[in-house]
Design an enzyme around this catalytic site. Structure first.
Site, PDB file in Angstrom:
ATOM      1  NE  ARG A  30      -4.197  -1.589   0.409  1.00 60.59           N
ATOM      2  CZ  ARG A  30      -5.168  -1.899   1.265  1.00 60.59           C
ATOM      3  NH1 ARG A  30      -5.356  -1.189   2.339  1.00 60.59           N
ATOM      4  NH2 ARG A  30      -5.971  -2.900   1.015  1.00 60.59           N
ATOM      5  CG  ASP A  79      -9.068  -3.092  -4.319  1.00 66.17           C
ATOM      6  OD1 ASP A  79      -8.539  -2.462  -3.383  1.00 66.17           O
ATOM      7  OD2 ASP A  79      -9.790  -4.088  -4.132  1.00 66.17           O
ATOM      8  CE1 TYR A 154     -12.992  -7.574   1.636  1.00 67.17           C
ATOM      9  CE2 TYR A 154     -11.265  -8.861   0.594  1.00 67.17           C
ATOM     10  CZ  TYR A 154     -11.669  -7.921   1.529  1.00 67.17           C
ATOM     11  OH  TYR A 154     -10.745  -7.333   2.351  1.00 67.17           O
TER      12      TYR A 154
HETATM   13  O1  CP3 Z   1       0.063   0.703  -3.117  1.00 65.51           O
HETATM   14  C1  CP3 Z   1      -0.387  -0.453  -3.280  1.00 65.51           C
HETATM   15  O2  CP3 Z   1      -0.115  -1.420  -2.522  1.00 65.51           O
HETATM   16  C2  CP3 Z   1      -1.211  -0.759  -4.509  1.00 65.51           C
HETATM   17  C3  CP3 Z   1      -2.598  -0.641  -4.443  1.00 65.51           C
HETATM   18  C4  CP3 Z   1      -3.481  -1.621  -3.690  1.00 65.51           C
HETATM   19  C5  CP3 Z   1      -4.727  -1.209  -3.150  1.00 65.51           C
HETATM   20  N1  CP3 Z   1      -5.376  -2.305  -2.691  1.00 65.51           N
HETATM   21  C6  CP3 Z   1      -5.215   0.177  -3.150  1.00 65.51           C
HETATM   22  C7  CP3 Z   1      -6.300   0.560  -2.246  1.00 65.51           C
HETATM   23  C8  CP3 Z   1      -3.365  -2.990  -3.480  1.00 65.51           C
HETATM   24  C9  CP3 Z   1      -2.222  -3.930  -3.812  1.00 65.51           C
HETATM   25  C10 CP3 Z   1      -4.576  -3.418  -2.851  1.00 65.51           C
HETATM   26  C11 CP3 Z   1      -4.872  -4.818  -2.535  1.00 65.51           C
HETATM   27  C12 CP3 Z   1      -6.008  -5.121  -1.668  1.00 65.51           C
HETATM   28  N2  CP3 Z   1      -7.260  -4.566  -1.673  1.00 65.51           N
HETATM   29  C13 CP3 Z   1      -6.004  -6.170  -0.719  1.00 65.51           C
HETATM   30  C14 CP3 Z   1      -4.847  -7.105  -0.456  1.00 65.51           C
HETATM   31  C15 CP3 Z   1      -3.852  -6.523   0.446  1.00 65.51           C
HETATM   32  C16 CP3 Z   1      -4.263  -6.488   1.911  1.00 65.51           C
HETATM   33  O3  CP3 Z   1      -4.411  -5.377   2.432  1.00 65.51           O
HETATM   34  O4  CP3 Z   1      -4.418  -7.570   2.504  1.00 65.51           O
HETATM   35  C17 CP3 Z   1      -7.266  -6.187  -0.107  1.00 65.51           C
HETATM   36  C18 CP3 Z   1      -7.713  -7.120   0.999  1.00 65.51           C
HETATM   37  C19 CP3 Z   1      -8.049  -5.172  -0.733  1.00 65.51           C
HETATM   38  C20 CP3 Z   1      -9.478  -4.844  -0.460  1.00 65.51           C
HETATM   39  C21 CP3 Z   1      -9.600  -3.420  -0.022  1.00 65.51           C
HETATM   40  N3  CP3 Z   1      -9.552  -2.334  -0.876  1.00 65.51           N
HETATM   41  C22 CP3 Z   1      -9.767  -2.919   1.300  1.00 65.51           C
HETATM   42  C23 CP3 Z   1      -9.858  -3.776   2.540  1.00 65.51           C
HETATM   43  C24 CP3 Z   1      -9.818  -1.513   1.205  1.00 65.51           C
HETATM   44  C25 CP3 Z   1     -10.025  -0.526   2.323  1.00 65.51           C
HETATM   45  C26 CP3 Z   1      -8.677  -0.211   2.857  1.00 65.51           C
HETATM   46  C27 CP3 Z   1      -8.615   0.783   3.981  1.00 65.51           C
HETATM   47  O5  CP3 Z   1      -7.463   0.978   4.433  1.00 65.51           O
HETATM   48  O6  CP3 Z   1      -9.604   1.360   4.412  1.00 65.51           O
HETATM   49  C28 CP3 Z   1      -9.663  -1.176  -0.157  1.00 65.51           C
HETATM   50  C29 CP3 Z   1      -9.632   0.184  -0.745  1.00 65.51           C
HETATM   51  C30 CP3 Z   1      -8.267   0.614  -1.171  1.00 65.51           C
HETATM   52  N4  CP3 Z   1      -7.452  -0.137  -1.998  1.00 65.51           N
HETATM   53  C31 CP3 Z   1      -7.601   1.838  -0.856  1.00 65.51           C
HETATM   54  C32 CP3 Z   1      -6.377   1.813  -1.544  1.00 65.51           C
HETATM   55  C33 CP3 Z   1      -5.331   2.908  -1.605  1.00 65.51           C
HETATM   56  C34 CP3 Z   1      -8.167   2.989  -0.026  1.00 65.51           C
HETATM   57  C35 CP3 Z   1      -8.947   3.753  -1.038  1.00 65.51           C
HETATM   58  C36 CP3 Z   1      -9.203   5.189  -0.827  1.00 65.51           C
HETATM   59  O7  CP3 Z   1      -8.418   6.034  -1.315  1.00 65.51           O
HETATM   60  O8  CP3 Z   1     -10.273   5.495  -0.265  1.00 65.51           O
END
Ligand code: CP3
Length: 349
Positions: A30, A79, A154
């Protein structure tokens, strides 16, 4: 599993193949996201889904942490849920994924589409092509997908959860239907990951964020076969494959045989324990607790040194956090972490 000539000079790629490097490469999970003011600036004008679907903007936020911290790898801004929209699943982000119609019936499962690999999320390939033009060859781009079991969680639960009790009860109550979902997801992820390499990704990572919900026997029955199939199907692409079984300490003895070049280790398991189980031919990636970035500088320093010590002298360690960075992290602490790892991991080759 074979050695790629692409990016041969990259520390990250060398470490993925357990080749000695002058210092330990680092990137963080992230690394593009809300802790960065430059990300928040773009996000204030566009919602998350649109950001992932607009190649110029997705490429820009992918590059932000690479510019700011000179990371040793970039990770595609997208994502894990992105490719399931192409299967006909409707969702939104708030902030995590929310599924409009969680999968519960045989009809819904039957209707899940398997799009052609190039057709699914074409904006991702376009984003990768833009990033590929911008990045120096010393900084490879990591493409990624969710592991089928984590995506299943999910899709059946309908959104995030601590226990995923809906998804797990469905898995045990409807093993046959569950396997159909898992098989369809496996098929789609293989095509999706292949398309990312064709567009220019230099390594691939499979995120199995929720696999820690399974005991080893259920992991072997439901989740592991799909991971093995994906890895086997991508072997010919000649890029390193990273598998991250989050909270997977008790699964490592099985994970060892999945065929991955690199195993991501979460912050709960020490790297020396993981190395002992995985053996000398699999690289490890991790695993500073993301919350360590909130500790005093002295404490943070010693925690960074502990991770390097636990990784040991053998080649094949990529420094990372043991899960995604927290959104309240001070970016200056990340700069401090990157400098410290660079300084403390120098070796004479
Ligand atoms: O920088 C990076 O790592 C690349 C981008 C990336 C995102 N999601 C961006 C994101 C990657 C590799 C992911 C993978 C992802 N998404 C996973 C696997 C990694 C892990 O954390 O176990 C999972 C489970 C998800 C599902 C997901 N998407 C969740 C649980 C959330 C909420 C996260 C939070 O912190 O609240 C997201 C949204 C998301 N994906 C954000 C980002 C930057 C936040 C989005 C925003 O700007 O509002």
């Amino acid at each position: 599993m074979s050695t790629s000539t692409i990016g041969a000079e990259s520390l990250f790629i060398s470490a993925c193949y357990c080749k000695p490097t002058q210092r330990t490469p680092i990137w963080i999970m992230r690394q593009a996201g809300r802790y960065l003011p430059e990300y928040r600036k773009i996000r204030s004008q566009v919602d998350f889904l649109s950001l992932t679907k607009t190649p110029e903007l997705a490429a820009e936020v992918t590059l932000q942490p690479v510019r700011r911290f000179e990371m040793d790898a970039a990770i595609l801004f997208s994502d894990i849920m992105t490719p399931v929209e192409g299967m006909g699943v409707e969702m939104e982000f708030s902030p995590g994924p929310v599924i409009k119609n969680p999968l519960r019936t045989a009809e819904q499962i039957e209707e899940l589409r398997i799009p052609e690999s190039g057709e699914n999320a074409p904006f991702v390939a376009e984003t990768i092509r833009i990033i590929d033009r911008e990045l120096p060859s010393s900084v490879p781009l990591i493409g990624f997908a969710g592991a089928p079991f984590t995506l299943f969680c999910y899709l059946v639960e309908g959104g995030g959860s601590k226990t995923f009790s809906q998804a797990k009860s469905f898995l045990f109550a409807e093993p046959r239907l569950s396997r159909i979902i898992l098989e369809k997801l496996t098929e789609v992820m293989i095509g999706y990951l292949e398309a990312q390499v064709q567009a220019g990704a230099k390594a691939l990572m499979i995120f199995d964020s929720w696999v820690g919900l399974l005991a080893d026997t259920d992991y072997k029955a439901f989740a592991y076969p799909s991971v093995c199939r994906i890895i086997e199907s991508l072997d010919h692409l000649d890029v390193p494959l990273i598998y991250f079984p989050n909270q997977g300490a008790t699964l490592l003895g099985t994970v060892k045989n999945c065929g991955a070049d690199v195993v991501g280790v979460d912050w709960r398991t020490s790297l020396s324990v993981a190395r002992n189980v995985l053996g000398p031919d699999i690289a490890v990636q991790g695993n500073l607790d993301p919350m360590a970035l909130f500790a005093s500088k002295e404490d943070l320093e010693s925690r960074i040194d502990d991770v390097l010590r636990e990784a040991g002298e053998e080649a094949g360690h990529i420094f990372n956090l043991g899960h995604g960075i927290d959104k309240n992290t001070d970016p200056d602490r990340v700069a401090f972490l990157v400098d410290r790892v660079r300084e403390r991991s120098q070796r004479n080759l």
